[in-house]
Design a protein around this motif. Sequence first.
Motif, PDB file in Angstrom:
ATOM      1  N   SER A 208      68.616 -41.307 -65.396  1.00  0.00           N
ATOM      2  CA  SER A 208      67.386 -40.883 -64.360  1.00  0.00           C
ATOM      3  C   SER A 208      66.108 -40.602 -65.251  1.00  0.00           C
ATOM      4  O   SER A 208      65.046 -40.984 -64.601  1.00  0.00           O
ATOM      5  CB  SER A 208      67.522 -39.468 -63.825  1.00  0.00           C
ATOM      6  OG  SER A 208      67.512 -38.499 -64.696  1.00  0.00           O
ATOM      7  N   SER A 209      65.916 -40.760 -66.380  1.00  0.00           N
ATOM      8  CA  SER A 209      64.930 -40.598 -67.503  1.00  0.00           C
ATOM      9  C   SER A 209      64.434 -42.045 -67.661  1.00  0.00           C
ATOM     10  O   SER A 209      63.210 -42.361 -68.206  1.00  0.00           O
ATOM     11  CB  SER A 209      64.912 -39.754 -68.523  1.00  0.00           C
ATOM     12  OG  SER A 209      65.839 -40.327 -69.410  1.00  0.00           O
TER      13      SER A 209
ATOM     14  N   PHE B 219      74.326 -30.367 -72.405  1.00  0.00           N
ATOM     15  CA  PHE B 219      72.993 -30.403 -71.486  1.00  0.00           C
ATOM     16  C   PHE B 219      71.781 -29.543 -71.876  1.00  0.00           C
ATOM     17  O   PHE B 219      71.940 -28.349 -72.478  1.00  0.00           O
ATOM     18  CB  PHE B 219      73.507 -29.868 -70.332  1.00  0.00           C
ATOM     19  CG  PHE B 219      74.510 -30.703 -69.459  1.00  0.00           C
ATOM     20  CD1 PHE B 219      74.368 -31.684 -68.637  1.00  0.00           C
ATOM     21  CD2 PHE B 219      76.025 -30.128 -69.561  1.00  0.00           C
ATOM     22  CE1 PHE B 219      75.495 -32.436 -68.336  1.00  0.00           C
ATOM     23  CE2 PHE B 219      77.067 -30.943 -69.088  1.00  0.00           C
ATOM     24  CZ  PHE B 219      76.548 -32.136 -68.367  1.00  0.00           C
TER      25      PHE B 219
ATOM     26  N   ARG C 272      71.772 -38.004 -65.731  1.00  0.00           N
ATOM     27  CA  ARG C 272      70.579 -37.235 -66.361  1.00  0.00           C
ATOM     28  C   ARG C 272      69.871 -38.495 -67.445  1.00  0.00           C
ATOM     29  O   ARG C 272      68.792 -38.356 -67.311  1.00  0.00           O
ATOM     30  CB  ARG C 272      70.829 -36.057 -66.658  1.00  0.00           C
ATOM     31  CG  ARG C 272      71.042 -35.004 -65.603  1.00  0.00           C
ATOM     32  CD  ARG C 272      71.348 -33.544 -66.338  1.00  0.00           C
ATOM     33  NE  ARG C 272      71.232 -32.695 -65.418  1.00  0.00           N
ATOM     34  CZ  ARG C 272      71.346 -31.236 -65.532  1.00  0.00           C
ATOM     35  NH1 ARG C 272      71.438 -30.786 -66.850  1.00  0.00           N
ATOM     36  NH2 ARG C 272      71.521 -30.307 -64.665  1.00  0.00           N
ATOM     37  N   LYS C 273      70.811 -38.938 -67.940  1.00  0.00           N
ATOM     38  CA  LYS C 273      70.459 -39.886 -68.979  1.00  0.00           C
ATOM     39  C   LYS C 273      69.773 -40.950 -68.314  1.00  0.00           C
ATOM     40  O   LYS C 273      68.530 -41.695 -68.778  1.00  0.00           O
ATOM     41  CB  LYS C 273      71.598 -40.462 -69.820  1.00  0.00           C
ATOM     42  CG  LYS C 273      71.206 -41.513 -70.866  1.00  0.00           C
ATOM     43  CD  LYS C 273      72.412 -42.051 -71.437  1.00  0.00           C
ATOM     44  CE  LYS C 273      71.806 -43.442 -72.379  1.00  0.00           C
ATOM     45  NZ  LYS C 273      73.024 -44.127 -72.679  1.00  0.00           N
TER      46      LYS C 273
ATOM     47  N   ASP D 191      74.221 -30.265 -58.914  1.00  0.00           N
ATOM     48  CA  ASP D 191      74.288 -31.301 -59.806  1.00  0.00           C
ATOM     49  C   ASP D 191      75.678 -32.215 -59.368  1.00  0.00           C
ATOM     50  O   ASP D 191      75.745 -33.325 -59.695  1.00  0.00           O
ATOM     51  CB  ASP D 191      73.965 -30.935 -61.305  1.00  0.00           C
ATOM     52  CG  ASP D 191      72.802 -30.147 -61.441  1.00  0.00           C
ATOM     53  OD1 ASP D 191      71.833 -30.826 -61.320  1.00  0.00           O
ATOM     54  OD2 ASP D 191      72.945 -29.023 -61.958  1.00  0.00           O
TER      55      ASP D 191
END
Length: 183
Positions: free
Chosen positions: A156-157, A15, A153-154, A76
Amino acid sequence: MAAQEQHYVLPRPTFEKPVKILIVVAPYYKDIADSLVAGAKAEIEAAGGSWEVAEMPGALEVPTAIGMADRRSNFDGYVALGCVIRGETTHYETVCNDSSRALQLLGLQGLCIGNGILTVETRAQAEARADVSGQNKGGGAAAAALHLIALARKWSSESKGIGFKPLGQTIQMAGDIDGTDTV
């Protein structure tokens, strides 16, 4: 026996920004719960994350606590831990099925949850699965949460370019022939 089988374990995710995880545990069988929590903490720390622990009376309350935490805090992800050992009544099936189903529903809503609530026939099975130097199901549940956080997270971008546009951007409305209507 499950302890003798070999299985593939995904590499630990990395991360850029540290993760914060809530471990929710039902310590009905305190020694087993303590081993599960130790495994989860070690896995989270190995990934550079931090954790908090919340205790609930039983496995049925674990999903509710996770749902509340998600609405009211900034974690998270979550690790659900506990142990249900088959007894003489049908309560075992209710607790196993309902806690698992509730966690799955929360996951389908987008929460990153590793389920480490053991459902076993005997105390010996629970001890083997909770043992940090053995099957380490607490660590496995934390690893599952970490992998889901990395995936979230990957993604979400990334954007599909659909959905609502920020206020002030020009969009063409149905029936607006000259494009002069703005939102």
